[in-house]
Enzyme design. Sequence first.
Site, mmCIF file in Angstrom:
data_model
loop_
_atom_site.group_PDB
_atom_site.id
_atom_site.type_symbol
_atom_site.label_atom_id
_atom_site.label_comp_id
_atom_site.label_asym_id
_atom_site.label_seq_id
_atom_site.Cartn_x
_atom_site.Cartn_y
_atom_site.Cartn_z
ATOM 1 N N SER A 1 0.931 -1.134 0.019
ATOM 2 C CA SER A 1 -0.166 -0.030 0.153
ATOM 3 C C SER A 1 0.841 1.402 0.090
ATOM 4 O O SER A 1 1.771 1.487 -0.740
ATOM 5 C CB SER A 1 -0.946 -0.043 1.201
ATOM 6 O OG SER A 1 -1.918 1.012 1.072
ATOM 7 N N ASP B 1 -13.961 -12.285 7.705
ATOM 8 C CA ASP B 1 -13.087 -11.343 7.966
ATOM 9 C C ASP B 1 -13.847 -9.841 8.111
ATOM 10 O O ASP B 1 -14.523 -9.440 7.147
ATOM 11 C CB ASP B 1 -12.061 -11.263 6.629
ATOM 12 C CG ASP B 1 -10.995 -10.287 6.912
ATOM 13 O OD1 ASP B 1 -11.066 -9.341 7.638
ATOM 14 O OD2 ASP B 1 -9.742 -10.457 6.424
ATOM 15 N N ASP C 1 -8.728 -3.496 -5.114
ATOM 16 C CA ASP C 1 -8.838 -4.483 -4.015
ATOM 17 C C ASP C 1 -9.548 -3.865 -2.888
ATOM 18 O O ASP C 1 -9.349 -4.295 -1.797
ATOM 19 C CB ASP C 1 -7.237 -4.677 -3.856
ATOM 20 C CG ASP C 1 -6.530 -3.406 -3.405
ATOM 21 O OD1 ASP C 1 -6.980 -2.627 -3.217
ATOM 22 O OD2 ASP C 1 -5.278 -3.578 -3.135
ATOM 23 N N HIS D 1 -7.288 -5.920 -0.221
ATOM 24 C CA HIS D 1 -6.117 -4.879 0.232
ATOM 25 C C HIS D 1 -5.414 -5.931 1.525
ATOM 26 O O HIS D 1 -4.306 -5.690 1.712
ATOM 27 C CB HIS D 1 -6.649 -3.549 0.537
ATOM 28 C CG HIS D 1 -5.502 -2.469 0.241
ATOM 29 N ND1 HIS D 1 -4.910 -2.293 -0.977
ATOM 30 C CD2 HIS D 1 -4.831 -1.868 1.318
ATOM 31 C CE1 HIS D 1 -3.715 -1.450 -0.626
ATOM 32 N NE2 HIS D 1 -3.847 -1.141 0.713
HETATM 33 CA CA CA Z 1 -8.821 -10.952 4.448
#
Ligand code: CA
Length: 313
Positions: free
Chosen positions: A110, A238, A257, A279
């Site tokens: 990033s 998640d 992403d 990401h």
């Molecule tokens: Ca993940």
Amino acid sequence: MKKFNMRLLICVAVLFISAQANAYWWNSSYTKTKYPIVLVHGLLGFDQAFGVYDYFFRIPAQLEDGGAIVFVADVSAANSSELRGEQLLEQLETIKALYGHEKFNLIGHSHGAPTARYVASVRPDLIASVTSVGGPHKGSAVADTLQSVLVPGSTLEALAETFITGIAVFIEVISGGAGDPQDVIASMVSLSTTGSAAFNASYPEAIPLSACGQGQYVVNGVSYFSFGGTGVITNLLDPSDIVLAAGSVFFWGQANDGLVGRCSSHLGKVIRDNYPWNHGDEINQVLGLRGLFASNPISVYRAHANRLKNQGL
Ligand code: CA
């Protein structure tokens, strides 16, 4: 029958021994790069929280298992690419002074990717390679949107700045780096399309000249690579996927992403720009949760270290 069993036993034993030998070889030298690997975190990132939790989740130890020497940089959670780059450069100089390493392989995720590029641009003599993982080299639609909504001097901007600075300071405290200067507005400028264009004009190494092409593979003796993802919601367990799903809305259907567009992630040699990762998956977060059939990020980082090793880096 007895003879057959004996042959079978020998076969199993040979297979077992060769698997062990293979595992030993795999673990001992597969990621043994010539120069140390330095991992560089992104916006609101950290090296290690509470001394145990990795930003690059379980990645440093796995690279070390294969023989790599790994350092994890700790730069400001929120600040400009240039300031973070100066912090990274200072840490590399310290490592060099302490351990004598001449050069480094930087891997930045990033905002960590432009941060690494800054150092390679101003001190190419110190850098063997720069690898970008989900780096917003041509800006992020999310940063653009935040910039357009948060009008300078407005109450909303002041509130957002206070809130995000609070998170950045909290991150610095839990990662033991308290004291690093935080500047949320500077980080947003760095991650915007216009801010990235200005940064690229000053530090152009390996930036693709076309909208979605590759960049030069080697500039000033530094090798450049990139990989990234185009998954958004990849694992319902998640919690970070919800945030990334919200971010992906600002890309209006273009592959991304959750925070960075596919083409914006390109730098130097593009290894792959469409892993089914978001990401967070790009750094094996959260806790390794990713899509069911998605490549394991740890394996991809290991394979990349092996690529660096095979190129003599
Ligand atoms: Ca993940």
